[in-house]
Design a protein around this motif. Structure first.
Motif, PDB file in Angstrom:
ATOM      1  N   GLU A  92      31.278 -57.289   5.237  1.00  0.00           N
ATOM      2  CA  GLU A  92      32.280 -56.975   4.273  1.00  0.00           C
ATOM      3  C   GLU A  92      33.715 -57.143   4.775  1.00  0.00           C
ATOM      4  O   GLU A  92      33.910 -56.416   6.195  1.00  0.00           O
ATOM      5  CB  GLU A  92      32.205 -55.633   3.643  1.00  0.00           C
ATOM      6  CG  GLU A  92      30.805 -55.696   2.696  1.00  0.00           C
ATOM      7  CD  GLU A  92      30.811 -54.420   1.865  1.00  0.00           C
ATOM      8  OE1 GLU A  92      31.683 -53.434   2.218  1.00  0.00           O
ATOM      9  OE2 GLU A  92      29.926 -54.350   1.055  1.00  0.00           O
ATOM     10  N   GLY A 100      36.115 -58.625   0.186  1.00  0.00           N
ATOM     11  CA  GLY A 100      35.234 -59.533  -0.032  1.00  0.00           C
ATOM     12  C   GLY A 100      33.995 -59.417   1.011  1.00  0.00           C
ATOM     13  O   GLY A 100      33.853 -58.507   1.740  1.00  0.00           O
ATOM     14  N   ARG A 101      33.193 -60.596   0.995  1.00  0.00           N
ATOM     15  CA  ARG A 101      31.910 -60.459   1.551  1.00  0.00           C
ATOM     16  C   ARG A 101      32.034 -61.967   2.198  1.00  0.00           C
ATOM     17  O   ARG A 101      32.424 -62.907   1.739  1.00  0.00           O
ATOM     18  CB  ARG A 101      30.846 -60.287   1.031  1.00  0.00           C
ATOM     19  CG  ARG A 101      30.614 -58.690   0.690  1.00  0.00           C
ATOM     20  CD  ARG A 101      29.260 -58.493  -0.396  1.00  0.00           C
ATOM     21  NE  ARG A 101      29.473 -59.501  -1.453  1.00  0.00           N
ATOM     22  CZ  ARG A 101      28.224 -60.155  -1.958  1.00  0.00           C
ATOM     23  NH1 ARG A 101      27.042 -59.755  -1.452  1.00  0.00           N
ATOM     24  NH2 ARG A 101      28.369 -60.837  -2.971  1.00  0.00           N
ATOM     25  N   TRP A 119      31.004 -67.424   1.476  1.00  0.00           N
ATOM     26  CA  TRP A 119      31.964 -66.306   0.647  1.00  0.00           C
ATOM     27  C   TRP A 119      31.523 -65.625  -0.189  1.00  0.00           C
ATOM     28  O   TRP A 119      31.033 -66.354  -1.374  1.00  0.00           O
ATOM     29  CB  TRP A 119      33.420 -67.194   0.511  1.00  0.00           C
ATOM     30  CG  TRP A 119      33.968 -67.439   2.004  1.00  0.00           C
ATOM     31  CD1 TRP A 119      33.786 -69.040   2.523  1.00  0.00           C
ATOM     32  CD2 TRP A 119      34.881 -67.175   3.141  1.00  0.00           C
ATOM     33  NE1 TRP A 119      34.793 -69.296   3.552  1.00  0.00           N
ATOM     34  CE2 TRP A 119      35.232 -67.794   3.927  1.00  0.00           C
ATOM     35  CE3 TRP A 119      35.100 -65.607   3.235  1.00  0.00           C
ATOM     36  CZ2 TRP A 119      35.792 -67.684   5.056  1.00  0.00           C
ATOM     37  CZ3 TRP A 119      35.596 -65.167   4.231  1.00  0.00           C
ATOM     38  CH2 TRP A 119      36.051 -66.187   5.148  1.00  0.00           C
ATOM     39  N   ASN A 120      31.792 -64.561  -0.389  1.00  0.00           N
ATOM     40  CA  ASN A 120      31.631 -63.673  -1.638  1.00  0.00           C
ATOM     41  C   ASN A 120      30.490 -63.580  -2.268  1.00  0.00           C
ATOM     42  O   ASN A 120      29.244 -63.509  -1.962  1.00  0.00           O
ATOM     43  CB  ASN A 120      32.958 -63.926  -2.504  1.00  0.00           C
ATOM     44  CG  ASN A 120      34.095 -63.451  -1.701  1.00  0.00           C
ATOM     45  OD1 ASN A 120      34.167 -62.353  -1.190  1.00  0.00           O
ATOM     46  ND2 ASN A 120      35.160 -64.315  -1.949  1.00  0.00           N
ATOM     47  N   ASP A 121      30.222 -64.254  -3.653  1.00  0.00           N
ATOM     48  CA  ASP A 121      28.997 -64.247  -4.400  1.00  0.00           C
ATOM     49  C   ASP A 121      28.315 -65.422  -3.644  1.00  0.00           C
ATOM     50  O   ASP A 121      26.864 -65.119  -3.785  1.00  0.00           O
ATOM     51  CB  ASP A 121      29.407 -64.987  -5.741  1.00  0.00           C
ATOM     52  CG  ASP A 121      30.216 -63.920  -6.561  1.00  0.00           C
ATOM     53  OD1 ASP A 121      30.040 -62.596  -6.274  1.00  0.00           O
ATOM     54  OD2 ASP A 121      30.661 -64.060  -7.741  1.00  0.00           O
ATOM     55  N   LYS A 122      28.665 -66.303  -3.102  1.00  0.00           N
ATOM     56  CA  LYS A 122      27.698 -67.363  -2.185  1.00  0.00           C
ATOM     57  C   LYS A 122      27.019 -66.691  -1.029  1.00  0.00           C
ATOM     58  O   LYS A 122      25.947 -66.971  -0.678  1.00  0.00           O
ATOM     59  CB  LYS A 122      28.863 -68.483  -1.615  1.00  0.00           C
ATOM     60  CG  LYS A 122      29.330 -69.438  -2.717  1.00  0.00           C
ATOM     61  CD  LYS A 122      28.085 -69.967  -3.462  1.00  0.00           C
ATOM     62  CE  LYS A 122      28.744 -70.922  -4.477  1.00  0.00           C
ATOM     63  NZ  LYS A 122      27.840 -71.768  -5.399  1.00  0.00           N
ATOM     64  N   ASP A 124      25.276 -64.121  -1.395  1.00  0.00           N
ATOM     65  CA  ASP A 124      24.095 -63.816  -1.860  1.00  0.00           C
ATOM     66  C   ASP A 124      22.814 -64.666  -1.497  1.00  0.00           C
ATOM     67  O   ASP A 124      21.799 -64.151  -1.513  1.00  0.00           O
ATOM     68  CB  ASP A 124      24.087 -63.428  -3.408  1.00  0.00           C
ATOM     69  CG  ASP A 124      25.107 -62.249  -3.618  1.00  0.00           C
ATOM     70  OD1 ASP A 124      25.052 -61.197  -2.735  1.00  0.00           O
ATOM     71  OD2 ASP A 124      25.561 -62.282  -4.853  1.00  0.00           O
ATOM     72  N   GLU A 155      33.082 -72.330  -4.812  1.00  0.00           N
ATOM     73  CA  GLU A 155      32.604 -72.139  -6.210  1.00  0.00           C
ATOM     74  C   GLU A 155      31.594 -73.246  -6.748  1.00  0.00           C
ATOM     75  O   GLU A 155      30.680 -73.171  -7.267  1.00  0.00           O
ATOM     76  CB  GLU A 155      33.748 -71.821  -6.921  1.00  0.00           C
ATOM     77  CG  GLU A 155      34.299 -70.661  -6.633  1.00  0.00           C
ATOM     78  CD  GLU A 155      35.831 -70.529  -7.661  1.00  0.00           C
ATOM     79  OE1 GLU A 155      35.817 -71.252  -8.542  1.00  0.00           O
ATOM     80  OE2 GLU A 155      36.368 -69.508  -7.517  1.00  0.00           O
TER      81      GLU A 155
END
Length: 408
Positions: A92, A100-101, A119-122, A124, A155
């Motif tokens: 993070e 963000g992550r 990055w972020n949601d990706k 996961d 995205e």
């Protein structure tokens, strides 16, 4: 928007060699000619691009799925199928009022290995991955990090895990070089030598969350417009390494400085006030092995070595084994080089033997001819004389010829 794709110099050279069969020497000669002809107007990289264009060498593949070796910084719509080699933890971060992550993993194919950044949601996605799995990445984009390209998942990027698939991975082995053999674009190389000069670590303030350098102003520390209340310190250390062929400046950032000095982050910070004279004296004359990459310092016009791994106690047995291997290869090369000379020696011996055999045969023939001459018919025996005369005359001519040959 204009997208600039950075193509590494060594990649261009390999492409030219592959398509034209020109040697390194030929290519360097052409670069020099271009630089002389367009003095001051282009760089060496620019000259290489011109040469490739003139030779009809296509540097970039058509859009679509690429191999690892073909991924360049600045590309869009990158597609690749590769095996997951290593997965790192998701971290993070905080940056200018937002959090963000970010996670990353390494993938490879038969042409090499590359880092993938999510990055972020990706990020996961990393929970679903396992080392050894084969993934297909579509519509990613590439950026440069520390001089190397890496693939970023945006995205619109799609990542598919391929079941029951396998890919052979070519991991680039670490290459040992002498300092004199280094060039300004080496990576994953190893050098070993004696430390001949050590400088004090240089400290600078950083944001503890992002690790980025912060600026002190107006009585506070700032990262851009954001004030950092509790900044941390990072540091960099420079040493000079000499291996008998040349010497080079080695740059060690935070973690490598800790390994070189054998100290923790807290111990190094505590030494800011008192200095590092004792540690510097201990390092002088010490044999150390560094693994990393080279970098061209444009300000000082010199090649420097960026350490990514430090070994302060190289294994003597491993070094002896490596030297034995090198000596064995050198011996094999020398044997191959000596073979033609050995063949010439055998040929010379054969020729000398044949000449000696010929001379012996000539001497033997002379003796036989003289024996025949002694037993030739006497003048009173006319019939026999007539019969023998032609042979005797021919034989006598042969003797004269042989005597002349032998006297030579």
């Amino acid at each position: 928007m204009i997208v600039l794709i950075k193509i590494p110099r060594e990649f261009i050279i390999e492409k030219i060699k592959e398509k034209t069969k020109l040697s390194d020497k030929d290519i360097q000669s052409r670069i020099k000619d271009k630089l002389d002809k367009l003095s001051g107007l282009i760089s060496e990289d620019g000259a290489l691009h011109i040469i490739a264009n003139e030779l009809g060498v296509k540097l970039l593949d058509e859009p679509g799925e690429l191999q690892v070796k073909s991924v360049m910084a600045g590309m869009r719509s990158v597609g690749i199928t590769a095996k997951v080699i290593k997965i790192y933890e998701v971290r993070e971060f905080s940056k200018e009022n937002r959090k963000g992550r970010v996670g990353n993993f390494l993938v490879g194919d038969e042409t090499g290995v590359i880092r993938v950044v999510a990055w972020n949601d990706k990020a996961d996605l990393l929970k679903k991955l396992s080392e050894g799995a084969v993934v297909k990445i579509e519509n990613g984009y590439s950026k440069e990090n520390m001089g190397k390209p890496e693939i970023h998942l945006g995205e619109k990027t799609k990542v598919t895990i391929l079941e029951n698939a396998d890919i052979e991975v070519k991991e680039k082995a670490v290459q040992r070089k002498t300092i004199s053999e280094l060039n300004d674009s080496d990576s994953n190389v190893e050098v070993m030598g004696t430390i001949v000069q050590v400088f004090d670590p240089r400290f600078f303030t950083v944001d503890p969350q992002s690790g980025k350098k912060v600026v002190e102003k107006n009585g506070g520390f700032f990262l851009g417009d954001k004030q950092i209340d509790n900044p941390d310190y990072s540091y960099v250390t420079n040493v000079f390494l000499d291996d008998g062929t040349e010497n080079i400046r080695v740059v060690l950032w935070k973690s490598q400085t800790q390994r070189l000095l054998g100290k923790s982050h807290e111990d190094i910070l505590a030494g800011r006030e008192n200095g590092f004279e004792e540690e510097k004296n201990e390092l002088l004359g010490k044999i150390v092995k560094f693994t990393g990459r080279t970098n061209k310092n444009e300000m000082f016009d010199r090649v420097e070595f960026i350490a990514q791994l430090v070994d302060t106690q190289p294994n003597p047995e491993e070094e002896i084994k490596r030297l034995d291997g090198e000596l064995e290869k050198q011996h094999e090369t020398e044997e191959v080089a000596e073979k033609p000379e050995a063949a010439e020696e055998v040929e010379e011996i054969t020729i000398e033997t044949e000449e000696a055999e010929e001379k012996d045969a000539v001497e033997e023939e002379i003796k036989e001819a003289e024996e025949h001459k002694k037993t030739a018919p006497k003048p009173g025996k006319k019939e026999e004389s007539k019969k023998q005369e032609p042979d005797d005359l021919e034989e006598i001519d042969d003797i004269d010829d042989l005597m002349d040959l032998d006297s030579i």
